[in-house]
Design a protein around this motif. Structure first.
Motif, PDB file in Angstrom:
ATOM      1  N   LEU A  93       5.147  -4.656  -4.020  1.00 11.39           N
ATOM      2  CA  LEU A  93       3.938  -5.302  -4.532  1.00 11.39           C
ATOM      3  C   LEU A  93       3.866  -5.072  -6.032  1.00 11.39           C
ATOM      4  N   LEU A  95       1.162  -5.492  -8.973  1.00 13.64           N
ATOM      5  CA  LEU A  95      -0.287  -5.682  -9.115  1.00 13.64           C
ATOM      6  C   LEU A  95      -0.716  -5.332 -10.527  1.00 13.64           C
ATOM      7  N   PHE A 110       4.495  -1.115  -6.360  1.00 13.97           N
ATOM      8  CA  PHE A 110       4.245  -0.302  -5.166  1.00 13.97           C
ATOM      9  C   PHE A 110       5.260  -0.677  -4.083  1.00 13.97           C
ATOM     10  N   HIS A 111       5.766   0.331  -3.389  1.00  6.93           N
ATOM     11  CA  HIS A 111       6.669   0.082  -2.262  1.00  6.93           C
ATOM     12  C   HIS A 111       5.853  -0.308  -1.022  1.00  6.93           C
ATOM     13  N   PHE A 118      -2.752  -2.472   2.016  1.00  5.59           N
ATOM     14  CA  PHE A 118      -3.296  -2.435   0.658  1.00  5.59           C
ATOM     15  C   PHE A 118      -4.220  -3.626   0.490  1.00  5.59           C
ATOM     16  N   TYR A 119      -5.038  -3.554  -0.549  1.00  8.04           N
ATOM     17  CA  TYR A 119      -5.855  -4.733  -0.815  1.00  8.04           C
ATOM     18  C   TYR A 119      -5.839  -5.057  -2.292  1.00  8.04           C
ATOM     19  N   PRO A 121      -8.021  -6.570  -5.376  1.00  9.56           N
ATOM     20  CA  PRO A 121      -9.378  -6.915  -5.822  1.00  9.56           C
ATOM     21  C   PRO A 121      -9.466  -8.336  -6.374  1.00  9.56           C
ATOM     22  N   VAL A 122     -10.654  -8.837  -6.456  1.00 13.74           N
ATOM     23  CA  VAL A 122     -10.923 -10.180  -6.971  1.00 13.74           C
ATOM     24  C   VAL A 122     -10.249 -10.375  -8.330  1.00 13.74           C
TER      25      VAL A 122
END
Lengths: 132, 132
Positions: A93, A95, A110-111, A118-119, A121-122
């Motif tokens: 990921l 981000l 991120f692995h 995971f999330y 955000p807007v």
């Protein structure tokens, strides 16, 4: 291969008539039998488990997506939160937090692994890669 | 045993400070290592995969719940939509559509099976049973 389950709030831009659409679909559905689409991408399989326009639901969309090894989503952002649950496979990921700032900085890496979550955000720019 | 994944829109009643809470939690988490709670019910295991107050997310909650054979949720309703994905096990959904009407009528009964999905509209009374 990377298989992800995605839940996101998705405000409808098309007015969905709850009752009339519901009447055409059965409430209980087998995910294995739902139609898939790749939107012109041979490395993607997308299933809308529940969606705003198709099912008359107004607040949440839930997707099941399958990415071939080495493929990815585009870099993108959206005006809703997004929650990921990794069903199978590994990946990365990217981000960029605080993308609403003038200078959001470099993306963090991120692995992604099976059973991880995971999330996003807007409005945070992000991209998901499936391990080659 | 019935294992379900639940996604629902859950407006926070507690003001969640996004940045300060995020700083204390890692973004990428292993679902297997998240804490479980049974809220005083020995027949239930509940994991909040992502939640509004804990994680600073504002729009969606995603839960993983495990019901022992023969157990159930209470009959309940709420002012948000709820999407279910059945990971494992079988059971029964009781759903009373149009609960907002003065006389909503009798609940409808649906068989729940692995890989099935359904959603509950806003305010529709419902109850989920795990097969004994």
């Amino acid at each position: 291969m990377l298989v992800i389950l995605v839940a996101l709030l998705w405000f409808t831009t098309v007015e969905a008539s709850h009752c009339s659409i519901m009447a055409r679909l059965s409430l209980m559905r087998n995910i294995s039998e739902l139609s898939q689409n790749n939107y012109g991408r041979p490395d993607l399989s997308h299933t809308t488990i529940v969606g705003s326009v198709l099912h008359g639901i107004k607040e949440i969309e839930v997707w099941l997506q399958n990415f071939a090894p080495g493929s990815s989503t585009p870099i993108h952002r959206h005006s809703c939160e997004e929650v990921f649950v990794i069903v199978k496979g590994q990946g990365t990921l990217y981000l960029t937090p605080s993308s609403h700032s003038k200078y959001p900085g470099n993306p963090q890496e991120f692995h992604i692994f099976p059973n991880s979550t995971f999330y996003v955000p807007v409005n945070d720019a992000h991209q998901v890669y499936s391990l080659p």
